[in-house]
Design a protein around this motif. Structure first.
Motif, PDB file in Angstrom:
ATOM      1  N   ARG A 176      -9.541  35.211 -16.771  1.00 30.86           N
ATOM      2  CA  ARG A 176      -9.805  33.921 -17.424  1.00 30.86           C
ATOM      3  C   ARG A 176     -10.899  33.191 -16.686  1.00 30.86           C
ATOM      4  O   ARG A 176     -10.900  33.140 -15.460  1.00 30.86           O
ATOM      5  N   HIS A 177     -11.845  32.647 -17.449  1.00 32.18           N
ATOM      6  CA  HIS A 177     -12.962  31.860 -16.925  1.00 32.18           C
ATOM      7  C   HIS A 177     -13.920  32.674 -16.040  1.00 32.18           C
ATOM      8  O   HIS A 177     -14.770  32.094 -15.368  1.00 32.18           O
ATOM      9  N   ALA A 178     -13.791  33.976 -15.983  1.00 33.23           N
ATOM     10  CA  ALA A 178     -14.670  34.796 -15.136  1.00 33.23           C
ATOM     11  C   ALA A 178     -16.106  34.776 -15.645  1.00 33.23           C
ATOM     12  O   ALA A 178     -16.354  34.708 -16.844  1.00 33.23           O
ATOM     13  N   ASN A 179     -17.052  34.837 -14.720  1.00 33.38           N
ATOM     14  CA  ASN A 179     -18.458  34.984 -15.081  1.00 33.38           C
ATOM     15  C   ASN A 179     -18.806  36.463 -14.973  1.00 33.38           C
ATOM     16  O   ASN A 179     -19.021  36.983 -13.884  1.00 33.38           O
ATOM     17  N   LEU A 180     -18.854  37.115 -16.125  1.00 35.74           N
ATOM     18  CA  LEU A 180     -19.194  38.533 -16.202  1.00 35.74           C
ATOM     19  C   LEU A 180     -20.467  38.720 -17.017  1.00 35.74           C
ATOM     20  O   LEU A 180     -20.656  39.752 -17.656  1.00 35.74           O
ATOM     21  N   SER A 181     -21.331  37.739 -16.985  1.00 32.25           N
ATOM     22  CA  SER A 181     -22.571  37.844 -17.750  1.00 32.25           C
ATOM     23  C   SER A 181     -23.384  39.029 -17.254  1.00 32.25           C
ATOM     24  O   SER A 181     -23.474  39.286 -16.055  1.00 32.25           O
ATOM     25  N   LYS A 182     -23.910  39.785 -18.195  1.00 30.91           N
ATOM     26  CA  LYS A 182     -24.743  40.969 -17.943  1.00 30.91           C
ATOM     27  C   LYS A 182     -24.016  42.051 -17.141  1.00 30.91           C
ATOM     28  O   LYS A 182     -24.639  42.939 -16.571  1.00 30.91           O
ATOM     29  N   ALA A 183     -22.689  41.986 -17.084  1.00 28.58           N
ATOM     30  CA  ALA A 183     -21.911  43.007 -16.376  1.00 28.58           C
ATOM     31  C   ALA A 183     -21.888  44.300 -17.178  1.00 28.58           C
ATOM     32  O   ALA A 183     -21.989  44.299 -18.406  1.00 28.58           O
ATOM     33  N   ASN A 184     -21.754  45.419 -16.481  1.00 24.91           N
ATOM     34  CA  ASN A 184     -21.599  46.714 -17.126  1.00 24.91           C
ATOM     35  C   ASN A 184     -20.105  47.011 -17.213  1.00 24.91           C
ATOM     36  O   ASN A 184     -19.466  47.320 -16.212  1.00 24.91           O
TER      37      ASN A 184
END
Length: 144
Positions: free
Chosen positions: A23-31
């Protein structure tokens, strides 16, 4: 606050993360290609531009998440919770969204070519500019 903090651009491909709380994690551009996130909680997560190709997202909670420009090619989102989710410009080609909850989702310019949206709830969604070519909408709920 996310238990993982800023995990943008991280490579989590092919991992078993079923049931995890992101929840609320920043996984932008993650693979996250081919990752197992069955029944995971990703509500309010930032997944902008993330690669979720072939991901198993059955029953995942993605309410209020941001998946703008995410790649969900061949992803399985059956029974996923996607209310109020931002999927603008996302690639959902060949994605499985049967029985998914997409009410109030922002799906502008999303690509659903050959996707399965059978029995999905699409009430009050914004589908402006979305590509629904060859999409299975059998018994999908589209009325407002």
């Amino acid at each position: 606050m996310s238990p993982v903090g800023d995990a943008s651009k991280i490579d989590l491909s092919q991992l078993d993360l079923s049931g995890v709380n992101l929840r609320h994690a920043n996984l932008s551009k993650a693979n996250l290609s081919n990752v197992n996130l069955v029944y995971a909680d990703l509500q309010f997560a930032n997944l902008q531009g993330a690669n979720l190709t072939g991901a198993d997202l059955r029953g995942v909670k993605l309410n209020n998440a941001d998946l703008t420009y995410a790649n969900l090619l061949n992803a399985n989102l059956a029974h996923a919770k996607l209310s109020y989710t931002h999927l603008a410009n996302a690639n959902l080609t060949n994605a499985k969204l049967a029985n998914a909850e997409l009410s109030y989702a922002r799906l502008t310019n999303a690509n659903f070519t050959n996707a399965i949206l059978a029995h999905a709830n699409l009430r009050f969604t914004n589908l402006c500019g979305a590509n629904l070519s060859n999409t299975n909408l059998v018994q999908a709920i589209l009325s407002n």
